[in-house]
Design a protein around this motif. Structure first.
Motif, short mmCIF file in Angstrom:
data_model
loop_
_atom_site.label_atom_id
_atom_site.label_comp_id
_atom_site.label_asym_id
_atom_site.label_seq_id
_atom_site.Cartn_x
_atom_site.Cartn_y
_atom_site.Cartn_z
N ASN A 62 0.81 -1.23 0.00
CA ASN A 62 0.00 0.00 0.00
C ASN A 62 0.84 1.27 0.00
O ASN A 62 0.45 2.29 -0.56
N TRP A 63 2.01 1.20 0.66
CA TRP A 63 2.89 2.37 0.70
C TRP A 63 3.35 2.76 -0.70
O TRP A 63 3.37 3.94 -1.06
N ILE A 64 3.73 1.76 -1.48
CA ILE A 64 4.18 2.03 -2.84
C ILE A 64 3.03 2.53 -3.70
O ILE A 64 3.15 3.53 -4.42
N TYR A 65 1.88 1.83 -3.62
CA TYR A 65 0.74 2.20 -4.47
C TYR A 65 0.26 3.61 -4.17
O TYR A 65 0.12 4.44 -5.09
N TRP A 66 0.02 3.90 -2.89
CA TRP A 66 -0.47 5.23 -2.54
C TRP A 66 0.60 6.29 -2.71
O TRP A 66 0.30 7.45 -2.99
N GLY A 67 1.87 5.87 -2.59
CA GLY A 67 2.96 6.81 -2.87
C GLY A 67 2.95 7.26 -4.32
O GLY A 67 3.17 8.44 -4.63
N LEU A 68 2.68 6.31 -5.23
CA LEU A 68 2.58 6.64 -6.65
C LEU A 68 1.39 7.54 -6.93
O LEU A 68 1.49 8.50 -7.72
N ILE A 69 0.25 7.25 -6.28
CA ILE A 69 -0.94 8.08 -6.47
C ILE A 69 -0.68 9.51 -6.00
O ILE A 69 -1.03 10.48 -6.69
N ILE A 70 -0.07 9.65 -4.83
CA ILE A 70 0.24 10.98 -4.30
C ILE A 70 1.23 11.70 -5.19
O ILE A 70 1.12 12.91 -5.43
N ALA A 71 2.22 10.95 -5.71
CA ALA A 71 3.20 11.55 -6.63
C ALA A 71 2.52 12.07 -7.89
O ALA A 71 2.84 13.16 -8.39
N GLU A 72 1.56 11.30 -8.42
CA GLU A 72 0.81 11.75 -9.60
C GLU A 72 0.07 13.05 -9.31
O GLU A 72 0.13 14.00 -10.11
N PHE A 73 -0.64 13.08 -8.19
CA PHE A 73 -1.39 14.28 -7.83
C PHE A 73 -0.45 15.47 -7.67
O PHE A 73 -0.75 16.58 -8.14
N GLY A 74 0.69 15.25 -7.02
CA GLY A 74 1.66 16.33 -6.82
C GLY A 74 2.22 16.85 -8.13
O GLY A 74 2.42 18.07 -8.29
N LEU A 75 2.48 15.96 -9.07
CA LEU A 75 3.02 16.38 -10.36
C LEU A 75 2.01 17.19 -11.15
O LEU A 75 2.37 18.20 -11.79
N VAL A 76 0.74 16.78 -11.14
CA VAL A 76 -0.30 17.55 -11.84
C VAL A 76 -0.39 18.95 -11.25
O VAL A 76 -0.48 19.95 -11.97
N MET A 77 -0.37 19.03 -9.91
CA MET A 77 -0.43 20.33 -9.25
C MET A 77 0.80 21.17 -9.57
O MET A 77 0.71 22.38 -9.79
#
Length: 240
Positions: A62-77
């Motif tokens: 879950n750490w890796i999966y949600w880390g990727l999701i958060i990274a995606e959101f951060g990059l879009v922002m």
């Protein structure tokens, strides 16, 4: 008409000609960037799916999966909010990085659905997207009001999806949300296309600033395409 008035009118006509010449060039860049980002995402998703250990790490940790999701959101922002501060090269590299990370997270679809099913849904998505983008580009109707309604509907759907995932956990409700998601992103494709066209018509040239506007447009359409694909995949996707 005196000489000064003639010069002013001539200058205005020149600017109009430059703007009319720049817009198609910038619009082509929008679709080139979007297509390249989709290709990078697709290649990354397939490559990650072909490495079982890597895909298991994404699926089971879950750490890796949600880390990727958060990274995606951060990059879009970072791209959208910081586009004026970023250079065109930096913004493009961030877009590429986002496409790679998104591809890694989307590799899970190869576990849930067959390759044939994924390919079929991709073709359906491409055809639907092309039709709606054409409508958005050519229509004379103002789609801004529709866009605002769709954005509000999107927020409501995201909230409903989160409630269903963590609390309700109803498969039929998830299917209903998928149909609603398709309708929302079909409409947003036309709306975003028209909005991008109008923004690029005001650009007036192909300078770096104008190209950054085109890059943001490519990101918007990329997100529309990916989300439309995922919702259609939930409806029509099949296992072997």
């Amino acid at each position: 008409m005196n000489y000064n008035d003639y010069e002013i009118n001539l200058s205005q006509r020149e600017r109009e000609l430059e703007a009319s010449a720049a817009m198609p060039v910038l619009m082509r860049k929008v679709y080139v960037w979007m297509t390249l980002a989709l290709a990078i995402t697709g290649f990354t998703a397939y490559a990650v799916a072909d490495i079982p250990n890597l895909q298991e790490a994404i699926l089971l940790n879950n750490w890796i999966y949600w880390g990727l999701i958060i990274a995606e959101f951060g990059l879009v922002m970072a791209i959208t909010a910081g586009i004026n501060r970023l250079s065109l090269t930096a913004a493009t590299l961030l877009f590429v990085l986002y496409s790679v990370i998104n591809g890694a997270t989307l590799s899970v679809i190869f576990v849930a659905y067959s390759i044939g099913s994924i390919g079929t849904v991709f073709m359906i998505t491409a055809g639907t997207f092309a039709v709606m983008a054409f409508i958005g580009y050519t229509t004379k109707a103002d789609l801004s009001k529709m866009g605002k309604i769709l954005l509000m509907a999107l927020i409501g759907m995201i909230i409903a999806t989160l409630v269903n995932v963590f609390f309700v956990k109803n498969g039929m409700f998830d299917l209903v949300l998928s149909y609603i998601g398709v309708l929302i992103f079909v409409g947003l494709t036309a709306y975003d296309t028209q909005k991008i066209k109008l923004m690029l018509m005001q650009a007036g040239d192909t300078s770096e600033g104008s190209q950054k506007v085109a890059l943001i447009g490519a990101l918007s359409l990329y997100l529309d395409f990916i989300n439309l694909f995922l919702y259609l995949l939930r409806i029509f996707g099949r296992r072997d």
